[in-house]
Design an enzyme around this catalytic site. Structure first.
Site, PDB file in Angstrom:
ATOM      1  NE  ARG A  67      35.611 -17.694 -27.083  1.00  0.00           N
ATOM      2  CZ  ARG A  67      34.619 -17.172 -26.329  1.00  0.00           C
ATOM      3  NH1 ARG A  67      35.265 -16.818 -25.136  1.00  0.00           N
ATOM      4  NH2 ARG A  67      33.766 -17.072 -26.811  1.00  0.00           N
ATOM      5  CD  GLU A 104      26.672 -13.931 -21.157  1.00  0.00           C
ATOM      6  OE1 GLU A 104      27.741 -14.483 -21.508  1.00  0.00           O
ATOM      7  OE2 GLU A 104      26.600 -13.045 -20.687  1.00  0.00           O
TER       8      GLU A 104
HETATM    9  O1  LIG Z   1      28.217 -21.557 -20.718  1.00  0.00           O
HETATM   10  P1  LIG Z   1      27.725 -20.955 -22.188  1.00  0.00           P
HETATM   11  O2  LIG Z   1      26.588 -19.963 -21.932  1.00  0.00           O
HETATM   12  O3  LIG Z   1      27.084 -21.926 -22.958  1.00  0.00           O
HETATM   13  O4  LIG Z   1      28.736 -20.166 -22.564  1.00  0.00           O
HETATM   14  C1  LIG Z   1      30.296 -20.529 -22.721  1.00  0.00           C
HETATM   15  C2  LIG Z   1      30.777 -20.849 -24.229  1.00  0.00           C
HETATM   16  O5  LIG Z   1      30.555 -19.652 -24.967  1.00  0.00           O
HETATM   17  C3  LIG Z   1      31.714 -19.715 -25.647  1.00  0.00           C
HETATM   18  O6  LIG Z   1      31.822 -20.056 -26.936  1.00  0.00           O
HETATM   19  P2  LIG Z   1      31.130 -19.440 -28.188  1.00  0.00           P
HETATM   20  O7  LIG Z   1      29.984 -20.028 -28.558  1.00  0.00           O
HETATM   21  O8  LIG Z   1      31.096 -17.722 -28.231  1.00  0.00           O
HETATM   22  O9  LIG Z   1      32.460 -19.841 -29.402  1.00  0.00           O
HETATM   23  P3  LIG Z   1      33.627 -19.471 -29.679  1.00  0.00           P
HETATM   24  O10 LIG Z   1      34.410 -20.307 -28.881  1.00  0.00           O
HETATM   25  O11 LIG Z   1      33.726 -20.111 -30.926  1.00  0.00           O
HETATM   26  O12 LIG Z   1      34.096 -17.998 -29.635  1.00  0.00           O
HETATM   27  C4  LIG Z   1      32.732 -20.202 -24.618  1.00  0.00           C
HETATM   28  O13 LIG Z   1      33.917 -20.486 -25.452  1.00  0.00           O
HETATM   29  C5  LIG Z   1      32.155 -21.257 -24.132  1.00  0.00           C
HETATM   30  O14 LIG Z   1      32.056 -22.585 -25.077  1.00  0.00           O
HETATM   31  N1  LIG Z   2      30.744 -13.095 -21.135  1.00  0.00           N
HETATM   32  C1  LIG Z   2      31.562 -13.975 -21.915  1.00  0.00           C
HETATM   33  N2  LIG Z   2      32.844 -13.937 -22.177  1.00  0.00           N
HETATM   34  C2  LIG Z   2      33.338 -14.949 -22.635  1.00  0.00           C
HETATM   35  N3  LIG Z   2      32.939 -15.828 -23.336  1.00  0.00           N
HETATM   36  C3  LIG Z   2      31.642 -16.072 -23.204  1.00  0.00           C
HETATM   37  N4  LIG Z   2      30.857 -17.230 -23.438  1.00  0.00           N
HETATM   38  C4  LIG Z   2      29.471 -16.780 -23.106  1.00  0.00           C
HETATM   39  N5  LIG Z   2      29.584 -15.688 -22.375  1.00  0.00           N
HETATM   40  C5  LIG Z   2      30.917 -15.202 -22.378  1.00  0.00           C
END
Ligand SMILES: O=P(O)(O)OC[C@H]1O[C@H](OP(=O)(O)OP(=O)(O)O)[C@H](O)[C@@H]1O
Ligand SMILES: Nc1ncnc2[nH]cnc12
Length: 182
Positions: A67, A104
């Site tokens: 993302r 998370e």
């Molecule tokens: O602050 P944090 O606890 O690290 O969480 C935030 C991250 O989690 C999500 O990515 P995700 O790893 O879900 O991957 P995606 O972007 O491929 O959906 C979001 O896009 C951030 O990069």
């Molecule tokens: N609660 C949440 N919603 C969307 N993206 C996330 N990445 C980590 N935690 C998330």
């Protein structure tokens, strides 16, 4: 007037991020940005807010898979900076630096091409969500391995209750901004 426009953009953005309960696992409320992306005005408002908060003289904008790519790429173009992807393992073809971290909802690892960024580059990191700070923290650690300067971190939404900002400050990353904080 400037402030009013920014407040209107923030309201628009807030109305386009959808809460999805218990995704991807029970107890997590997922902040779904797909309605924001599907709205040209909403998406543009988010990019404008990130650009307005960004320091000048940025050489490289780093976005994290997946993302983060969506927001970091248009920001890089608007700032006249390069875009460099931080990716999940096994995706980058060249020699990589690697960093593991906790999320998370699980643990993960991120990679950066070892030669992607010059050691003296000024870097802006852009992502959609700051939750625990693990993703940005790992990205900062990758940049540190290169010797690049992490100037600022910009996210669309910060989940304040997860303490990501404090996590980053503890690691010396004290310049960050979020369009929205919940
Ligand atoms: O602050 P944090 O606890 O690290 O969480 C935030 C991250 O989690 C999500 O990515 P995700 O790893 O879900 O991957 P995606 O972007 O491929 O959906 C979001 O896009 C951030 O990069
Ligand atoms: N609660 C949440 N919603 C969307 N993206 C996330 N990445 C980590 N935690 C998330």
């Amino acid at each position: 007037m400037h402030l009013e426009q920014s407040e209107a953009r923030k309201r628009l953005i807030a109305g386009l991020i959808r809460d999805v309960p218990d995704f991807p696992k029970p107890g997590v409320t997922f902040k779904d940005i797909t309605p924001l992306l599907a709205s040209p005005n909403g998406f543009q408002a988010a990019i404008t807010e990130i650009i307005d908060a960004a320091p000048r003289d940025i050489d490289v904008v780093v976005g994290m898979e997946a993302r983060g790519f969506i927001f970091a790429s248009p920001v890089a173009l608007a700032l006249g900076a390069g875009f460099v992807p931080v990716r999940k393992p096994g995706k980058l073809p060249g020699a990589v630096l690697s960093q593991s971290f906790e999320l998370e909802y699980g643990s993960a690892e991120l990679n950066l091409h070892a030669d992607a960024i010059k050691p003296d580059a000024r870097v802006l990191v852009v992502d959609d969500v700051l939750a625990t700070g693990g993703t940005v923290g790992a990205t900062a650690a990758l940049l540190k391995q290169i010797g690049a300067e992490l100037v600022h971190v910009s996210v669309v939404m910060e989940l304040g209750f997860l303490g990501g900002r404090e996590y980053l400050v503890q690691r010396g990353i004290d310049s960050s901004s979020a369009i929205l904080t919940v």
